[in-house]
Design a protein around this motif. Sequence first.
Motif, PDB file in Angstrom:
ATOM      1  N   GLN A   1       4.930 -16.866  -0.833  1.00 55.16           N
ATOM      2  CA  GLN A   1       5.478 -15.555  -1.178  1.00 55.16           C
ATOM      3  C   GLN A   1       4.518 -14.894  -2.150  1.00 55.16           C
ATOM      4  N   MET A   2       4.144 -13.648  -1.845  1.00 53.57           N
ATOM      5  CA  MET A   2       3.162 -12.928  -2.652  1.00 53.57           C
ATOM      6  C   MET A   2       3.765 -11.623  -3.164  1.00 53.57           C
ATOM      7  N   GLY A   3       3.671 -11.412  -4.475  1.00 53.46           N
ATOM      8  CA  GLY A   3       4.214 -10.205  -5.070  1.00 53.46           C
ATOM      9  C   GLY A   3       3.137  -9.278  -5.588  1.00 53.46           C
ATOM     10  N   THR A   4       2.449  -9.706  -6.636  1.00 48.91           N
ATOM     11  CA  THR A   4       1.427  -8.874  -7.278  1.00 48.91           C
ATOM     12  C   THR A   4       0.387  -8.379  -6.273  1.00 48.91           C
ATOM     13  N   ALA A   5       0.046  -9.206  -5.299  1.00 51.71           N
ATOM     14  CA  ALA A   5      -0.944  -8.818  -4.294  1.00 51.71           C
ATOM     15  C   ALA A   5      -0.550  -7.544  -3.562  1.00 51.71           C
ATOM     16  N   PHE A   6       0.757  -7.332  -3.398  1.00 47.57           N
ATOM     17  CA  PHE A   6       1.238  -6.164  -2.659  1.00 47.57           C
ATOM     18  C   PHE A   6       1.552  -4.969  -3.560  1.00 47.57           C
ATOM     19  N   VAL A   7       1.645  -5.194  -4.870  1.00 43.94           N
ATOM     20  CA  VAL A   7       1.962  -4.084  -5.786  1.00 43.94           C
ATOM     21  C   VAL A   7       0.900  -2.993  -5.708  1.00 43.94           C
ATOM     22  N   THR A   8      -0.360  -3.394  -5.544  1.00 42.89           N
ATOM     23  CA  THR A   8      -1.461  -2.421  -5.540  1.00 42.89           C
ATOM     24  C   THR A   8      -1.761  -1.869  -4.147  1.00 42.89           C
ATOM     25  N   SER A   9      -0.965  -2.224  -3.161  1.00 40.43           N
ATOM     26  CA  SER A   9      -1.203  -1.715  -1.803  1.00 40.43           C
ATOM     27  C   SER A   9      -0.840  -0.232  -1.712  1.00 40.43           C
ATOM     28  N   GLU A  10      -1.380   0.414  -0.701  1.00 41.66           N
ATOM     29  CA  GLU A  10      -1.152   1.852  -0.524  1.00 41.66           C
ATOM     30  C   GLU A  10       0.316   2.182  -0.279  1.00 41.66           C
ATOM     31  N   GLU A  11       1.025   1.301   0.403  1.00 42.35           N
ATOM     32  CA  GLU A  11       2.430   1.568   0.734  1.00 42.35           C
ATOM     33  C   GLU A  11       3.388   1.244  -0.402  1.00 42.35           C
ATOM     34  N   SER A  12       2.884   0.564  -1.407  1.00 40.93           N
ATOM     35  CA  SER A  12       3.728   0.181  -2.543  1.00 40.93           C
ATOM     36  C   SER A  12       4.259   1.406  -3.280  1.00 40.93           C
ATOM     37  N   GLY A  13       5.497   1.289  -3.761  1.00 39.11           N
ATOM     38  CA  GLY A  13       6.093   2.368  -4.528  1.00 39.11           C
ATOM     39  C   GLY A  13       5.853   2.240  -6.021  1.00 39.11           C
ATOM     40  N   ALA A  14       5.021   1.289  -6.427  1.00 39.46           N
ATOM     41  CA  ALA A  14       4.704   1.124  -7.849  1.00 39.46           C
ATOM     42  C   ALA A  14       4.052   2.389  -8.390  1.00 39.46           C
ATOM     43  N   LYS A  15       4.337   2.693  -9.645  1.00 45.54           N
ATOM     44  CA  LYS A  15       3.729   3.861 -10.280  1.00 45.54           C
ATOM     45  C   LYS A  15       2.213   3.676 -10.367  1.00 45.54           C
ATOM     46  N   LYS A  16       1.484   4.789 -10.354  1.00 47.17           N
ATOM     47  CA  LYS A  16       0.020   4.709 -10.370  1.00 47.17           C
ATOM     48  C   LYS A  16      -0.490   3.980 -11.609  1.00 47.17           C
TER      49      LYS A  16
ATOM     50  N   GLN B   1      -6.360  -6.025  -4.846  1.00 43.83           N
ATOM     51  CA  GLN B   1      -7.141  -5.131  -4.003  1.00 43.83           C
ATOM     52  C   GLN B   1      -6.430  -3.781  -3.846  1.00 43.83           C
ATOM     53  N   LYS B   2      -7.236  -2.735  -3.693  1.00 43.63           N
ATOM     54  CA  LYS B   2      -6.696  -1.412  -3.366  1.00 43.63           C
ATOM     55  C   LYS B   2      -6.880  -1.206  -1.868  1.00 43.63           C
ATOM     56  N   THR B   3      -5.868  -1.536  -1.110  1.00 44.66           N
ATOM     57  CA  THR B   3      -5.942  -1.427   0.341  1.00 44.66           C
ATOM     58  C   THR B   3      -4.536  -1.309   0.901  1.00 44.66           C
ATOM     59  N   SER B   4      -4.418  -1.168   2.195  1.00 45.25           N
ATOM     60  CA  SER B   4      -3.098  -1.092   2.800  1.00 45.25           C
ATOM     61  C   SER B   4      -2.520  -2.500   2.913  1.00 45.25           C
ATOM     62  N   ALA B   5      -1.200  -2.586   2.985  1.00 45.58           N
ATOM     63  CA  ALA B   5      -0.546  -3.883   3.133  1.00 45.58           C
ATOM     64  C   ALA B   5      -0.981  -4.546   4.433  1.00 45.58           C
ATOM     65  N   THR B   6      -1.138  -3.753   5.479  1.00 41.25           N
ATOM     66  CA  THR B   6      -1.565  -4.290   6.776  1.00 41.25           C
ATOM     67  C   THR B   6      -2.962  -4.879   6.693  1.00 41.25           C
ATOM     68  N   ASP B   7      -3.896  -4.126   6.108  1.00 36.59           N
ATOM     69  CA  ASP B   7      -5.272  -4.626   5.992  1.00 36.59           C
ATOM     70  C   ASP B   7      -5.347  -5.853   5.094  1.00 36.59           C
ATOM     71  N   LEU B   8      -4.531  -5.883   4.044  1.00 36.40           N
ATOM     72  CA  LEU B   8      -4.497  -7.045   3.163  1.00 36.40           C
ATOM     73  C   LEU B   8      -4.082  -8.282   3.949  1.00 36.40           C
ATOM     74  N   LEU B   9      -3.008  -8.150   4.729  1.00 31.53           N
ATOM     75  CA  LEU B   9      -2.529  -9.277   5.521  1.00 31.53           C
ATOM     76  C   LEU B   9      -3.550  -9.718   6.567  1.00 31.53           C
ATOM     77  N   LEU B  10      -4.133  -8.743   7.247  1.00 33.62           N
ATOM     78  CA  LEU B  10      -5.110  -9.070   8.277  1.00 33.62           C
ATOM     79  C   LEU B  10      -6.315  -9.804   7.691  1.00 33.62           C
ATOM     80  N   SER B  11      -6.739  -9.392   6.515  1.00 33.02           N
ATOM     81  CA  SER B  11      -7.876 -10.068   5.872  1.00 33.02           C
ATOM     82  C   SER B  11      -7.504 -11.477   5.441  1.00 33.02           C
ATOM     83  N   ILE B  12      -6.282 -11.663   4.948  1.00 35.25           N
ATOM     84  CA  ILE B  12      -5.829 -12.999   4.552  1.00 35.25           C
ATOM     85  C   ILE B  12      -5.761 -13.915   5.769  1.00 35.25           C
ATOM     86  N   ILE B  13      -5.216 -13.405   6.853  1.00 32.03           N
ATOM     87  CA  ILE B  13      -5.111 -14.194   8.085  1.00 32.03           C
ATOM     88  C   ILE B  13      -6.496 -14.577   8.606  1.00 32.03           C
ATOM     89  N   LYS B  14      -7.392 -13.597   8.649  1.00 27.33           N
ATOM     90  CA  LYS B  14      -8.755 -13.855   9.129  1.00 27.33           C
ATOM     91  C   LYS B  14      -9.479 -14.850   8.234  1.00 27.33           C
TER      92      LYS B  14
END
Length: 357
Positions: free
Chosen positions: A235-250, A331-344
């Motif tokens: 389970q990953m949290g912080t990794a997704f906070v900085t994603s483009e789709e995240s609702g975290a404040k800038k 990373q500053k990227t989309s959640a999809t690209d983050l996942l795809l890079s982790i999988i690859k």
Amino acid sequence: MWNQTKLTETLDIKFPIIQAGMAGGVTTSEIVASVSNAGALGSLGAGYMDPKEMQTLIQDIKQKTKHPFAVNVFVPETPKHNPEQIEKANKLLQPFLNDLAIKANDGEVPRVFEQQIDKIIEEQVPICSFTFGIPSKPVIDKLKEHHILLVGTATTVKEAILNEEAGMDAVVAQGSEAGGHRGTFDRPFENSMIGTMSLVPQTVDHVSIPVIAAGGIMDARGVIAALMLGAQGVQMGTAFVTSEESGAKKQHKEAITTSTEDATTVTTTFSGKPARGIDNQFIQEMRQHENILPDYPIQNTLTKGIRKAAAEQNKPHYMSLWAGQSPLLSQKTSATDLLLSIIKDTEVILTTFNNDS
């Protein structure tokens, strides 16, 4: 195959990766759907949500993905409402309130857990996860009657055992590196600050349900390490906070991407419950008063206006900047690209390792 585990079979997902259900607006319907559409498990952090707001977001997620997703809720805590203690806490908070030009509140906490459970059942959410404890047997039985899979949270081996005995289908082993609130419920949090690398294998040896590793995992190396320790997924949290789709404040995203591994601390000053975040002025000035502040969720309610106004007025030194201990891997990227890079990367590392051996 590394991605075929008991967890992926149980949750009907392609990859054993869960996006943590972070409350407070981080988990938008976009990020949940994006993660699920990529073959992992997106999670809506509904802990603080009004049931109607939660239902609207669930319906939006269902419009964006046909894949499984989870909704995370907080097992309720009911500390005594002590007006004198609340008055003292608000006096301590007054300098921040004055600086932000906002008023204090009375600390009243709405009870929404039961209504949240009803909405989860009504919307036929496939997976419900819990933090801050184990729900009552009637709640567990009610969810299971509707064939909803249940995921608990543990910070010790004993808590994991309690989750299994209660009927959870899987359990998150939350290491001390994890950002945000500690999931400890069986003993003082100070005695439950066990690192992921120690917690996971010991937990795996003592429960039969799938164990999900959490805490400090940001990339393929963390995924592989967790699987080698016996976890059935991560389970990953912080990794997704900085994603483009995240609702975290800038300001929150910027704080993580510009931070270092030694910048976080565990504090109760914002919510009354221990949580790991980036150290700042609010934490430093309130630290000496932690032992007299109201318990969660009352203190969380008292500081809600401060945190909101601080974000609006660009004063991150008053914000709760929850983050784990691996911000240099963000990373500053989309959640999809983050996942795809982790999988690859996972597949590349494992292939290289197998060829070398």
